[in-house]
Structures are given as C-alpha cells and as structure tokens.
Design an enzyme around this catalytic site. Structure first.
Site, PDB file in Angstrom:
ATOM      1  N   HIS A 269      -5.515   6.777  -2.119  1.00  0.00           N
ATOM      2  CA  HIS A 269      -6.641   6.006  -1.257  1.00  0.00           C
ATOM      3  C   HIS A 269      -7.913   6.018  -2.494  1.00  0.00           C
ATOM      4  O   HIS A 269      -8.286   7.122  -2.957  1.00  0.00           O
ATOM      5  CB  HIS A 269      -7.085   6.332  -0.005  1.00  0.00           C
ATOM      6  CG  HIS A 269      -6.132   6.335   1.071  1.00  0.00           C
ATOM      7  ND1 HIS A 269      -5.731   7.554   1.883  1.00  0.00           N
ATOM      8  CD2 HIS A 269      -5.254   5.319   1.195  1.00  0.00           C
ATOM      9  CE1 HIS A 269      -4.935   6.945   2.849  1.00  0.00           C
ATOM     10  NE2 HIS A 269      -4.692   5.708   2.451  1.00  0.00           N
TER      11      HIS A 269
ATOM     12  N   HIS B 256       1.416   4.329  -2.640  1.00  0.00           N
ATOM     13  CA  HIS B 256       1.330   5.777  -2.655  1.00  0.00           C
ATOM     14  C   HIS B 256       2.504   6.613  -3.129  1.00  0.00           C
ATOM     15  O   HIS B 256       2.410   7.586  -3.909  1.00  0.00           O
ATOM     16  CB  HIS B 256       1.294   5.969  -1.207  1.00  0.00           C
ATOM     17  CG  HIS B 256      -0.110   6.032  -0.384  1.00  0.00           C
ATOM     18  ND1 HIS B 256      -1.346   6.583  -1.064  1.00  0.00           N
ATOM     19  CD2 HIS B 256      -0.402   5.355   0.850  1.00  0.00           C
ATOM     20  CE1 HIS B 256      -2.025   6.258  -0.293  1.00  0.00           C
ATOM     21  NE2 HIS B 256      -1.858   5.753   0.666  1.00  0.00           N
TER      22      HIS B 256
ATOM     23  N   HIS C  52       0.928  -1.199   0.207  1.00  0.00           N
ATOM     24  CA  HIS C  52       0.032   0.033   0.032  1.00  0.00           C
ATOM     25  C   HIS C  52       0.907   1.099   0.015  1.00  0.00           C
ATOM     26  O   HIS C  52       0.535   2.457  -0.666  1.00  0.00           O
ATOM     27  CB  HIS C  52      -1.021  -0.144   1.287  1.00  0.00           C
ATOM     28  CG  HIS C  52      -1.887   1.076   1.383  1.00  0.00           C
ATOM     29  ND1 HIS C  52      -3.285   1.084   1.149  1.00  0.00           N
ATOM     30  CD2 HIS C  52      -1.663   2.646   1.931  1.00  0.00           C
ATOM     31  CE1 HIS C  52      -3.603   2.268   1.606  1.00  0.00           C
ATOM     32  NE2 HIS C  52      -2.877   2.846   1.781  1.00  0.00           N
ATOM     33  N   GLU C  53       1.795   1.399   0.744  1.00  0.00           N
ATOM     34  CA  GLU C  53       2.678   2.556   0.956  1.00  0.00           C
ATOM     35  C   GLU C  53       3.551   2.665  -0.289  1.00  0.00           C
ATOM     36  O   GLU C  53       3.810   3.785  -0.745  1.00  0.00           O
ATOM     37  CB  GLU C  53       3.822   2.387   2.330  1.00  0.00           C
ATOM     38  CG  GLU C  53       2.923   2.226   3.727  1.00  0.00           C
ATOM     39  CD  GLU C  53       1.907   3.314   3.578  1.00  0.00           C
ATOM     40  OE1 GLU C  53       1.934   4.511   3.179  1.00  0.00           O
ATOM     41  OE2 GLU C  53       0.974   3.105   4.497  1.00  0.00           O
TER      42      GLU C  53
END
Length: 407
Positions: A350, A344, A340-341
């Site tokens: 998101h 980003h 997820h990071e």
C-alpha cells in the site's frame, strides 16, 4: 475505410422495458425489479486499416474513441481449460471438464485504448459491429453492452446500452509471513502471471448461470486488468488465464462457503476465504491444475467491513500464499481491486505504507492506495510500486513468472 451507421424509427424512450427477464439479467447483470440508470446510444464506426474510430453521444457529450487491436495476446488463449465444480452428496467437491473454449474470445476480438482505459470485445457480422466491454476508470467507468438479436431488429444493430460500473475502490490486504528475498542470478524482464480464475456461484447466478456469458465477461474483465499493467515497463506484465473453474452450486467452493458469516448468508469474511483457500486448493486443484502461479476467486458477496479483496504481498510463486479473493458484481466493479491485488502478489505494498502519496490530486489516486476516493476518475502506479516490481524481478521469489508455462 468504411463507416457504419443505422437509424430506426422505433420509440427509444424505455428500451429496457422491452427486454425479457432473461435479456435484462444478461445485459445489466441485475434483477429486472431493480431501477437501472442507463443511456441508449447509437454507435458509429469508421474503419481505417485495423483502427476503429468509434463515436457516440451521452447526455449531449460527444465521445470519440480510437480503438486498436490488443497490443498483447488475449489473456484468455484459445484452448484454455474451463471446468465446473459442484458439491455432491458425498460431501466433496467434484471437478468436471466443460470442454468450452471459443476463438471468439482471442486477441483478434479485443480492442483497447490505453488513454481512456477502454477494453472492448468486438463482434462483426454482416458488416455491422457489436461492442461489449468497459471504458473509463473509477467514478467515470462505464459498461457498454450490445443488444440481443430480437431488439436489433426493432432499434437497429448499432444501438447499445451504456451504464455506470460503480467500481469498488476499497481494499484491505491480508499480509502473510514475510520471506527473506533471495537475489536471483538474472532479473526477470517479463512477468507472465499465470492465473487460475474461480467464479463463485454467487457471481455465476448473476450471469443467469450461462457459461458463454460468464466466459465472455471474464475475457473482458481480465483484459481490462491486463491493460492497467501496460504502463509498467520494468518488468513488463502480461497476464495469462490458464484455467477457469465455475461453481454450479453454493457449496462447490468450500473456501468461500465456510467463510460466510452464517448459513444462507450473503455476507462473507474476506480474510477467511484466503485462510480456507490454503487447504482447499491443495486438496481439490493439484490433481487438475498445475500450470498456475496464483488463484483468483471472484464472488459477489459483501464483506460487512467493506473489504473488496485480499491476498498476500509477494506471494505469487508461493504454494501457500498465492491465493487472492475479489468481490465483483458483474459490472466490472472489481477490475480496480483485481489490479490492486495482483499488484500485491507482485510485491507491491500500500502506498500509505511507503514514502509515496496515495493521492495525486482530487481526481487521481494511485492503484495501490489503501483506500481510494469514491470521486477519483483515474488511477496510476506510484514510483514506489514500480520500484517494488523491479526489485521483485531480481529475486528468486519471482522465478515462476518468467515463463508462459509453469514448469
């Protein structure tokens, strides 16, 4: 082709009780005082050329996994720089060359299955295979561990421990200052995120302060993250770990140490780790490492607000925003958050902030969901995130990702 199978007449009711304190810590990455729920399985392997057909049973359910050699180079190439960091009496962090690299962690040892998200490090000795790794996602994510040599003689070499990962699903991103996107002359077709991985002392302790166990774990962990990017095709993403730094005492990583809520506290303020890191990395790591696009600090401390990680959207090639933090407790619990990071850092937002839904159904959520479900057993990339990656590849902000070595 050949098959491997071995039985033993030893009592298997409670094999964990026969582990020494050190063996228990190395297998379960927890204290022996903790009551662990696990399965003790006999793995059979059938080899057909390079494919491994692995079979075992858990609670009456039969598993048949088809494992093939990693489709891409291992994220931890042979010769990767591995260093240690220690806080010394002169009130400064000192970096030391460990000269520890091992060909056992290269791509020849990593096997995978994209459908069930299996990443397994395979070691073969005397015709018997030993499996260490992780398979499944979310609530269905499980860890498999081979036995220490002493127990192999008791139970048989094909027996393994399997237990739940209890992966983290919550995340809050730390947004930085937006920078205007500048179109590039040519899109980057292949992203090579070059990562510097820092293991905080809180996590190193979980591995019994054992360098070999730590590097082995990181190899499996980051190959598992890399596998989750395999469905991304435009651009393709291949992670490369260009350096590892392992903290040998509590204060070695000052950006984490000073982000704690109080002295001797096991609680950390996730956002402060990123803020502190902007100074810490410029001071401590520029003289030692220049071949990385982003740093990932891994620690086992809790954030009382429930945050499992933090970074800056689209910050991977920025010298001040290319910092990420993830919580991991030694059971691959941070694999989803790390994915997820990195999403980003590659400009993914998101999904709740876009037109895409975070939820496909009760069992399937998107990787970039702001808060995933504790009941989800599968995570996928949303069309919004895939579009964000593709758009990012067409900007100068992604220029550092086009090469396997940062120039």
């Amino acid at each position: 082709q050949y098959s491997e199978s071995q039985e033993s007449g030893h009592n298997r009711n409670a094999p964990d009780k026969e582990l020494t304190t050190e063996e228990f810590q190395l297998i379960f990455h927890q204290s022996q005082t903790v009551d662990i729920e696990y399965d003790f399985i006999n793995i059979t392997t059938e080899m057909i050329e390079t494919e491994r057909k692995v079979s075992f049973t858990i609670d009456g359910k039969e598993y048949h996994l088809s494992l093939t050699p990693a489709a891409s180079q291992s994220v931890l190439p042979y010769g990767t720089k591995i260093k240690s960091a220690i806080w010394w009496t002169d009130n400064d962090t000192h970096i030391h060359e460990e000269d520890y690299s091992d060909e056992r962690w290269d791509s020849r040892a990593i096997y995978e299955n994209l459908e069930i998200m299996a990443t397994i490090l395979v070691r073969t000795e005397n015709g018997t295979s030993y499996y260490d790794g992780v398979f499944g996602e979310g609530i269905a994510m499980k860890v498999v561990r081979s036995l220490p040599g002493r127990l192999m003689n008791i139970y048989g070499a094909n027996y393994h421990f399997v237990y739940d990962s209890n992966g983290s699903v919550y995340d809050v991103v730390l947004n930085g200052q937006d920078e205007p996107a500048v179109p590039a002359d040519m899109a980057v077709n292949n992203f090579y995120p070059k990562l510097l991985v820092l293991v905080d002392y809180s996590l190193f302790k979980i591995f019994n302060e054992n360098f070999e166990e730590t590097v082995k774990y990181l190899t499996i962990f980051w190959n598992a993250v890399n596998l989750r990017f395999r469905p991304v095709q435009h651009p393709k993403v291949n992670i490369i770990i260009t350096g590892i730094v392992i903290a040998k005492n509590e204060a070695a990583f000052q950006h984490v140490y000073r982000a704690r809520y109080s002295k001797n506290s096991k609680l950390v303020h996730t956002g402060r780790v990123i803020d502190n890191g902007r100074y810490f990395f410029g001071t401590n790591f520029d003289p030692y490492y220049d071949n990385y696009d982003a740093s990932f600090t891994m620690a086992s401390m809790d954030d009382p607000t429930g945050k499992g990680g933090a970074t800056v959207i689209g910050g991977i090639c920025s010298s001040s925003n290319n910092i990420a933090y993830i919580r991991d407790v030694g059971s691959y619990s941070g694999v989803k958050v790390a994915t997820h990071e990195l999403g980003h850092l590659l400009n993914g937002q998101h999904d709740s902030d876009t037109t895409c839904s975070e939820k496909i159904n009760d069992n399937i959520y998107t990787i970039m969901a702001k808060q995933g479900s504790t009941k989800a057993s599968k995570f996928v990339w949303s069309s919004c995130t895939l579009t964000a990656f593709a758009n990012f590849s067409k900007t100068t902000s992604a220029a550092c990702l086009k090469d396997t070595y940062r120039k």
